[in-house]
Motif scaffolding. Structure first.
Motif, PDB file in Angstrom:
ATOM      1  N   ASN A 690     -15.324  -8.914  12.384  1.00  0.00           N
ATOM      2  CA  ASN A 690     -16.721  -9.115  12.004  1.00  0.00           C
ATOM      3  C   ASN A 690     -17.048  -8.376  10.708  1.00  0.00           C
ATOM      4  OD1 ASN A 690     -17.117 -10.674  14.239  1.00  0.00           O
ATOM      5  ND2 ASN A 690     -18.248  -9.137  15.396  1.00  0.00           N
ATOM      6  N   VAL A 691     -16.333  -8.716   9.650  1.00  0.00           N
ATOM      7  CA  VAL A 691     -16.582  -8.126   8.348  1.00  0.00           C
ATOM      8  C   VAL A 691     -16.122  -9.122   7.293  1.00  0.00           C
ATOM      9  CG1 VAL A 691     -14.333  -6.962   8.331  1.00  0.00           C
ATOM     10  CG2 VAL A 691     -16.168  -6.096   6.874  1.00  0.00           C
ATOM     11  N   LYS A 692     -16.850  -9.216   6.205  1.00  0.00           N
ATOM     12  CA  LYS A 692     -16.424 -10.064   5.097  1.00  0.00           C
ATOM     13  C   LYS A 692     -15.707  -9.186   4.098  1.00  0.00           C
ATOM     14  CE  LYS A 692     -17.913 -13.643   1.901  1.00  0.00           C
ATOM     15  NZ  LYS A 692     -19.058 -14.452   1.387  1.00  0.00           N
ATOM     16  N   ALA A 693     -14.414  -9.415   3.947  1.00  0.00           N
ATOM     17  CA  ALA A 693     -13.573  -8.536   3.143  1.00  0.00           C
ATOM     18  C   ALA A 693     -13.109  -9.221   1.873  1.00  0.00           C
ATOM     19  CB  ALA A 693     -12.362  -8.081   3.963  1.00  0.00           C
ATOM     20  N   GLY A 694     -13.010  -8.426   0.803  1.00  0.00           N
ATOM     21  CA  GLY A 694     -12.405  -8.906  -0.428  1.00  0.00           C
ATOM     22  C   GLY A 694     -10.924  -8.606  -0.473  1.00  0.00           C
ATOM     23  N   ALA A 695     -10.512  -7.614   0.326  1.00  0.00           N
ATOM     24  CA  ALA A 695      -9.093  -7.261   0.455  1.00  0.00           C
ATOM     25  C   ALA A 695      -8.888  -6.646   1.822  1.00  0.00           C
ATOM     26  CB  ALA A 695      -8.667  -6.294  -0.646  1.00  0.00           C
ATOM     27  N   VAL A 696      -7.688  -6.833   2.351  1.00  0.00           N
ATOM     28  CA  VAL A 696      -7.363  -6.288   3.670  1.00  0.00           C
ATOM     29  C   VAL A 696      -5.987  -5.635   3.589  1.00  0.00           C
ATOM     30  CG1 VAL A 696      -6.958  -6.771   6.105  1.00  0.00           C
ATOM     31  CG2 VAL A 696      -8.733  -8.034   4.870  1.00  0.00           C
ATOM     32  N   LEU A 697      -5.909  -4.387   4.039  1.00  0.00           N
ATOM     33  CA  LEU A 697      -4.643  -3.682   4.099  1.00  0.00           C
ATOM     34  C   LEU A 697      -4.239  -3.478   5.552  1.00  0.00           C
ATOM     35  CD1 LEU A 697      -5.221  -0.835   1.465  1.00  0.00           C
ATOM     36  CD2 LEU A 697      -4.247  -3.116   1.100  1.00  0.00           C
ATOM     37  N   ILE A 698      -2.946  -3.570   5.807  1.00  0.00           N
ATOM     38  CA  ILE A 698      -2.387  -3.196   7.109  1.00  0.00           C
ATOM     39  C   ILE A 698      -1.703  -1.852   6.938  1.00  0.00           C
ATOM     40  CG2 ILE A 698      -0.604  -3.717   8.816  1.00  0.00           C
ATOM     41  CD1 ILE A 698      -1.231  -6.649   8.500  1.00  0.00           C
ATOM     42  N   LEU A 699      -2.039  -0.913   7.803  1.00  0.00           N
ATOM     43  CA  LEU A 699      -1.419   0.412   7.828  1.00  0.00           C
ATOM     44  C   LEU A 699      -0.741   0.583   9.174  1.00  0.00           C
ATOM     45  CD1 LEU A 699      -4.085   0.557   5.948  1.00  0.00           C
ATOM     46  CD2 LEU A 699      -3.795   3.017   6.097  1.00  0.00           C
ATOM     47  N   ASP A 700       0.533   0.903   9.150  1.00  0.00           N
ATOM     48  CA  ASP A 700       1.295   1.051  10.390  1.00  0.00           C
ATOM     49  C   ASP A 700       1.355   2.525  10.760  1.00  0.00           C
ATOM     50  OD1 ASP A 700       3.045   1.113  12.483  1.00  0.00           O
ATOM     51  OD2 ASP A 700       4.708   0.158  11.434  1.00  0.00           O
ATOM     52  N   PRO A 701       0.600   2.968  11.780  1.00  0.00           N
ATOM     53  CA  PRO A 701       0.618   4.396  12.135  1.00  0.00           C
ATOM     54  C   PRO A 701       1.929   4.843  12.764  1.00  0.00           C
ATOM     55  CG  PRO A 701      -0.693   3.154  13.723  1.00  0.00           C
ATOM     56  CD  PRO A 701      -0.306   2.191  12.643  1.00  0.00           C
ATOM     57  N   GLN A 702       2.736   3.895  13.247  1.00  0.00           N
ATOM     58  CA  GLN A 702       4.030   4.275  13.805  1.00  0.00           C
ATOM     59  C   GLN A 702       4.995   4.752  12.722  1.00  0.00           C
ATOM     60  OE1 GLN A 702       2.311   1.660  16.970  1.00  0.00           O
ATOM     61  NE2 GLN A 702       2.708   1.158  14.859  1.00  0.00           N
ATOM     62  N   THR A 703       4.962   4.132  11.548  1.00  0.00           N
ATOM     63  CA  THR A 703       5.939   4.454  10.501  1.00  0.00           C
ATOM     64  C   THR A 703       5.324   4.970   9.214  1.00  0.00           C
ATOM     65  OG1 THR A 703       5.879   2.209   9.580  1.00  0.00           O
ATOM     66  CG2 THR A 703       7.430   2.616  11.388  1.00  0.00           C
ATOM     67  N   GLY A 704       4.042   4.733   9.009  1.00  0.00           N
ATOM     68  CA  GLY A 704       3.410   5.088   7.748  1.00  0.00           C
ATOM     69  C   GLY A 704       3.467   3.991   6.718  1.00  0.00           C
ATOM     70  N   ALA A 705       4.107   2.870   7.028  1.00  0.00           N
ATOM     71  CA  ALA A 705       4.189   1.764   6.079  1.00  0.00           C
ATOM     72  C   ALA A 705       2.813   1.133   5.895  1.00  0.00           C
ATOM     73  CB  ALA A 705       5.189   0.717   6.583  1.00  0.00           C
ATOM     74  N   SER A 706       2.641   0.457   4.757  1.00  0.00           N
ATOM     75  CA  SER A 706       1.364  -0.195   4.487  1.00  0.00           C
ATOM     76  C   SER A 706       1.593  -1.367   3.551  1.00  0.00           C
ATOM     77  CB  SER A 706       0.364   0.792   3.872  1.00  0.00           C
ATOM     78  OG  SER A 706       0.863   1.297   2.639  1.00  0.00           O
ATOM     79  N   GLY A 707       0.610  -2.247   3.477  1.00  0.00           N
ATOM     80  CA  GLY A 707       0.713  -3.390   2.583  1.00  0.00           C
ATOM     81  C   GLY A 707      -0.505  -4.276   2.699  1.00  0.00           C
ATOM     82  N   ALA A 708      -0.636  -5.174   1.731  1.00  0.00           N
ATOM     83  CA  ALA A 708      -1.767  -6.096   1.706  1.00  0.00           C
ATOM     84  C   ALA A 708      -1.544  -7.215   2.705  1.00  0.00           C
ATOM     85  CB  ALA A 708      -1.946  -6.662   0.305  1.00  0.00           C
ATOM     86  N   ALA A 709      -2.538  -7.462   3.538  1.00  0.00           N
ATOM     87  CA  ALA A 709      -2.421  -8.452   4.598  1.00  0.00           C
ATOM     88  C   ALA A 709      -2.764  -9.846   4.108  1.00  0.00           C
ATOM     89  CB  ALA A 709      -3.344  -8.068   5.757  1.00  0.00           C
ATOM     90  N   VAL A 710      -2.292 -10.833   4.823  1.00  0.00           N
ATOM     91  CA  VAL A 710      -2.724 -12.214   4.633  1.00  0.00           C
ATOM     92  C   VAL A 710      -4.019 -12.393   5.408  1.00  0.00           C
ATOM     93  CG1 VAL A 710      -2.188 -14.622   5.113  1.00  0.00           C
ATOM     94  CG2 VAL A 710      -0.384 -13.076   4.299  1.00  0.00           C
ATOM     95  N   PHE A 711      -5.047 -12.908   4.722  1.00  0.00           N
ATOM     96  CA  PHE A 711      -6.340 -13.063   5.393  1.00  0.00           C
ATOM     97  C   PHE A 711      -7.102 -14.205   4.773  1.00  0.00           C
ATOM     98  CE2 PHE A 711      -7.378 -10.620   1.687  1.00  0.00           C
ATOM     99  CZ  PHE A 711      -8.692 -10.941   1.363  1.00  0.00           C
ATOM    100  N   SER A 712      -8.149 -14.617   5.465  1.00  0.00           N
ATOM    101  CA  SER A 712      -9.051 -15.632   4.952  1.00  0.00           C
ATOM    102  C   SER A 712     -10.456 -15.313   5.418  1.00  0.00           C
ATOM    103  CB  SER A 712      -8.621 -17.028   5.425  1.00  0.00           C
ATOM    104  OG  SER A 712      -8.669 -17.099   6.844  1.00  0.00           O
ATOM    105  N   ASN A 713     -11.441 -15.726   4.625  1.00  0.00           N
ATOM    106  CA  ASN A 713     -12.840 -15.489   4.967  1.00  0.00           C
ATOM    107  C   ASN A 713     -13.474 -16.742   5.538  1.00  0.00           C
ATOM    108  OD1 ASN A 713     -12.881 -13.540   2.064  1.00  0.00           O
ATOM    109  ND2 ASN A 713     -13.213 -12.692   4.089  1.00  0.00           N
ATOM    110  N   LYS A 714     -14.348 -16.529   6.487  1.00  0.00           N
ATOM    111  CA  LYS A 714     -15.137 -17.621   7.031  1.00  0.00           C
ATOM    112  C   LYS A 714     -16.529 -17.088   7.304  1.00  0.00           C
ATOM    113  CE  LYS A 714     -15.274 -21.136  10.658  1.00  0.00           C
ATOM    114  NZ  LYS A 714     -14.637 -21.663  11.894  1.00  0.00           N
ATOM    115  N   GLU A 715     -17.478 -17.523   6.443  1.00  0.00           N
ATOM    116  CA  GLU A 715     -18.848 -17.018   6.498  1.00  0.00           C
ATOM    117  C   GLU A 715     -18.808 -15.495   6.376  1.00  0.00           C
ATOM    118  OE1 GLU A 715     -20.500 -18.687  10.047  1.00  0.00           O
ATOM    119  OE2 GLU A 715     -20.660 -20.693   9.172  1.00  0.00           O
TER     120      GLU A 715
END
Length: 920
Positions: A690-715
């Motif tokens: 429930n948020v309109k995002a211009g960018a989305v990051l995934i952060l993995d707390p198990q390993t510390g890895a991170s990266g830009a997620a695949v996402f799409s906006n709808k309303e």
């Protein structure tokens, strides 16, 4: 990205290896640990060694908790608060500071607060009632003095007489100093109730030398001053350098009175309690008794808040410290008591069931108690409503039987704590152990043994780094909970049974589970709403601005106030609810209150309540929802709270439809979602946010890895692609605008044919005991407890499983996952000599593509098991290791612990070990 340096999360500075996409790490973001000082038999060398060891394992701070001693070490005991003890405290604070660690101090020894300075006048008090009967013309032959044994110090309070014709007299002034009653009835038969302020004589439980004594009267400010004066003297009125002073859960049994109770009751409730003493102590059940006891319990709550919690916190501030407090168990309003301190603290006791495949939960090794997340939210809600950033938890108390807890079991339990709004975890716990103590070291009777003697210690950085990453997010910004839900404490207090009403973790089936409040909380959270609880007192300070409900200057705003079905509500609370609506808030009523609490001035207050309710005029909005506009806001009436929320425009987070748990934080314009998969199913697809995002990051707390997620906006929503195995967690950071050079998150889109790691496996035991078993050559991995060597069955420690194998080329693969199969209980991996990380929790999978090469490869897997098999050996051989005073060591059912008949715990690597290629 967090770096794993030789498997350890190195902790030398505030940043501590965290990359820019993660919040900067502070010491409060690491897990802290309760540190028992057994009889304070500590020395500087071992303090320094212990703190360094904890620091390297990822611990951010310690809470010193002095308790009972160890047999044979009596000459090393240090009296509590003595000059020598203060020197040890000072040395600990200085050494910890040099390691960027914090120190908290239990404000006493054992629990509850008490000690030698608490003489009888200041000890926990109880009401003693003695009855007599007189007929017309009779004189009382016996003196009105306490008959109960060991109550010689009890003080007379009052004498109330009831006639058979309904007359009530106060005869306290007719009782002479020696107890002689100078009165006889002129007619009828009279029952006399003599009341005394007696003592519970409860002693401090599990006290350390120098801390023995009576428990404190928590309802008396004078008693608290007396108690704290000993610390004033020991501190010489100078701050001792600790961060926080700590108070454990309220476990003062039978304390239901105080010397000045009558006067405060009269001032607060508006009537004299003495004429009602017969009803107060009667075991009968009536509405009038329930109302009387509600007034009695409310008064107790106020005394505990104003005479103990608030002045104790003020005292801590004088010493440049703050307070951590466990309010649960108190006979008072938990939300008010939690909110009055700087860090409210809850606790987990027992273990929860999670349907995660292969997550071990042996019924013989757990208590029949499930921690309830709703109970945990009382502490986090109080923190959020009062504007405190930290809410802590005593975590893992009796999670499993001694020596049988795996790091994997800890993960799901602590995740439930995080989902409840807690962001400052304390392990329960570790015991100071000198270097000359034999294995398994010094131990506490009711904890998971987070001790360097534990087999899993070298793998503990897997858990601590995970917790640190999660808490770095959960301590950033502010909580993002849209619903504020009222807790109807008066419905709980309005109970004719008993006297005081301790609201304990262990009796929630009585005071919490049956209530509409609880059912609403559970249903709303499952539906995907985020919420906090609010009390009558905390609601008094709330205001409304721009349609939001504000509860404090530093707290986060709420979009709606929900009032669940509440039979009883003070007029002042209902007025406040209406005022918030007038000022612009949206208020949802599940039903209308029908009565006011208590007895004092009841008719007038009832009339006021009815007049307020008559002022309401709802119009039908359809779907079981009625609406009334109120000034700038509105009041919505509906038995279906979720339907009312939809009408109010609040949309639930639909990711819970996948069974996922989550909690949100708002950091400026950025929004964090901490998401956990506690289901038995893999989640692979888009989840809505429930948020309109211009960018989305995934952060993995198990390993510390991170990266830009695949996402799409709808309303005004965002769909994010996630992949989560059962038992895994992710953090999603939604930003309002696109980011710079952030690499893409690497998804595992299509699994290719798995490659079994085949070769000659070499097993080499590296560390542990009672002795190192002989190494073995295997065709495939096997648990070492399946070896014919009896030494392997008794062994607790670490062994290395090494193999050299041929890796075929897989041109279509973009990543390779190492899957260890069955692991008992944690593992650290090297691939071609590269430290690939620690696998300490289900699903025991790890990305290793960057370390592999075509052709010849090597993998080394260091496996650690539990302590249980070695303890079994000690008990079978009659080795004396249980040498602790007081309760010594007991099992999970509080019986003397005997591990000699335990089954052998499977240990080692069973596999099958596979490498799974994935393409993009």
């Amino acid at each position: 990205m967090i770096l794993l340096l030789q498997g350890f999360f190195i902790l030398n500075n505030e940043a501590r290896c965290q990359s820019s996409v993660w919040p900067q790490v502070k010491k409060e973001m690491h897990p802290w640990i309760r540190w028992w000082w057994m009889a304070n038999a500590v020395n500087e060398n071992d303090i320094a060694t212990s703190l360094n060891t904890y620091n390297q394992a990822g611990i951010g701070g310690v809470e010193i908790a002095p308790i009972y001693g160890v047999k044979g070490y009596e000459k090393h005991y240090i009296p509590y608060l003595s000059p020598q003890w203060m020197n040890m405290l000072g040395y600990t604070v200085k050494t910890a500071s040099g390691l960027n660690m914090g120190v908290d101090l239990t404000n006493g020894t054992g629990w509850p607060f008490g000690g030698p300075q608490i003489t009888p006048p200041y000890a926990a008090s109880k009401l003693i009632v003695q009855t007599y009967q007189l007929a017309k013309g009779q004189a009382l032959s016996e003196k009105i003095t306490v008959k109960a044994p060991n109550q010689e110090s009890a003080t007379f309070q009052f004498l109330t007489a009831y006639s058979d014709k309904g007359e009530v007299l106060q005869l306290g002034d007719k009782v002479s100093a020696d107890g002689t009653l100078n009165w006889s009835p002129k007619s009828g038969t009279w029952d006399l109730y003599a009341c005394f302020n007696g003592k519970t004589w409860q002693m401090v439980k599990r006290s350390s030398p120098g801390g023995e004594g009576y428990s404190l009267n928590h309802f008396s400010k004078e008693a608290l001053t007396r108690y704290l004066s000993r610390f004033d003297q020991a501190f010489s009125n100078n701050p001792p350098g600790v961060r926080a002073f700590y108070n454990d859960s309220y476990e003062v049994y039978g304390a239901d009175w105080s010397e000045d109770f009558l006067s405060l009751f009269h001032d607060r409730r508006g009537y004299d309690l003495r004429p009602f003493i017969r009803e107060l102590v009667s075991k009968d059940s009536s509405e009038r008794q329930a109302r009387l006891k509600s007034d009695y319990r409310e008064t107790m709550s106020e005394m505990l808040l104003e005479n103990f919690t608030q002045p104790w916190t003020a005292w801590a501030h004088k010493y440049k410290g703050i307070t951590r407090n466990q309010a649960h168990g108190s006979p008072g309003n938990l939300l008010d008591l939690y909110a009055a301190v700087d860090i409210p603290e809850c606790e987990t006791f027992g273990s929860s069931y999670f349907p995660i495949p292969r997550l071990r939960r042996d019924s013989a090794d757990i208590r029949n108690v499930d921690p309830d997340p709703v109970m945990l939210k009382f502490a986090s809600s109080a923190a959020h409503v009062a504007g405190h950033n930290l809410a802590s938890c005593e975590t893992f108390t009796w999670l499993t039987e001694h020596f049988k807890t795996s790091l994997s079991q800890c993960k799901s339990e602590v995740e439930q704590v995080f989902l409840s709004g807690i962001n400052h975890v304390f392990f329960h716990g570790t015991t100071y152990t000198p270097k000359d103590a034999a294995w398994p070291g010094w131990l506490f009777y009711a904890s998971v043994d987070f001790t360097p003697h534990n087999s899993f210690w070298n793998h503990l950085p897997g858990l601590t780094s995970y917790i640190t990453r999660v808490q770095s997010v959960l301590q950033t910004g502010k909580p993002d909970n849209e619903i504020l839900i009222y807790w109807p404490v008066y419905d709980a207090w309005n109970n004719p049974k008993g006297m005081d009403l301790p609201l304990k973790v262990h009796n929630i089936d009585d005071w919490l589970h049956p209530t509409p409040f609880y059912k609403n909380v559970v249903q709303l959270q499952r539906a995907g709403y985020c919420l906090d609880f609010v009390s009558d007192n905390l609601l008094k300070n709330a205001s409304s601005a721009d349609g939001m409900v504000l509860t404090s200057a530093t707290g986060a705003p709420y979009k709606v106030l929900v009032i669940p079905k509440a039979h009883i509500m003070p007029v002042s609370t209902l007025k406040k609810v209406f005022q918030l609506a007038q000022d612009g808030a949206s208020v949802i009523l599940q039903g209308l209150p029908s009565d006011v609490p208590g007895l004092g001035n009841r008719d007038e207050r009832t009339a006021q309540l009815k007049d307020l309710l008559k002022s309401l005029s709802f119009s039908d909005a359809g779907k079981g929802v009625s609406i009334q506009k109120a000034g700038k806001g509105r009041i919505i009436l509906s038995d279906d709270v979720q339907q009312a929320l939809e009408y109010a425009g609040l949309h639930r987070e639909r990711l819970t439809d996948e069974g996922l748990g989550f909690i949100r934080r708002q950091d400026g314009s950025d929004k964090y979602y901490y998401i956990v998969n506690h289901t038995s199913k893999t989640v692979n697809g888009e989840i809505p946010l429930n948020v309109k995002a211009g960018a989305v990051l995934i952060l993995d707390p198990q390993t510390g890895a991170s990266g830009a997620a695949v996402f799409s906006n709808k309303e005004n929503a965002t769909n994010v692609k996630v992949q989560m195995q059962p038992g895994e967690a992710l953090i999603i950071k939604a930003l309002p605008a696109t980011t710079g050079n952030v690499k893409a998150w690497q998804y595992l889109n299509e699994a290719l044919n798995p490659i079994e790691v085949k070769g000659k496996w070499d097993v080499h035991f590296t560390d542990g005991g009672p002795s190192l078993p002989a190494g073995r050559k295997l065709k495939q991995p096997e648990a070492w407890t399946s070896f014919p060597d009896s030494a392997a069955a008794f062994f607790s420690g670490r062994a290395e499983y090494s193999v050299t194998f041929n890796m075929p080329e897989v041109p279509a693969a973009s990543e390779f996952i190492l899957d260890l199969g069955k692991v008992y209980e944690s593992a650290r991996i090297w691939v071609n000599g590269n430290d690939a990380g620690i696998l300490w929790s289900i699903p025991f999978r790890l990305r290793i593509g960057k370390y592999l090469k075509p052709g010849k490869n090597s993998i080394k897997i260091e496996v650690a098991n539990l302590m249980a098999n070695r303890i079994r050996y000690l008990d079978r051989k009659g080795v004396e290791w249980k040498k602790f005073k007081d309760i010594n060591i007991v099992d999970i059912n509080y019986k003397p612990l005997d591990a000699s008949n335990w089954k052998v715990q499977p240990s080692g690597l069973e596999g099958p070990v596979k490498i799974i290629p994935y393409n993009e």
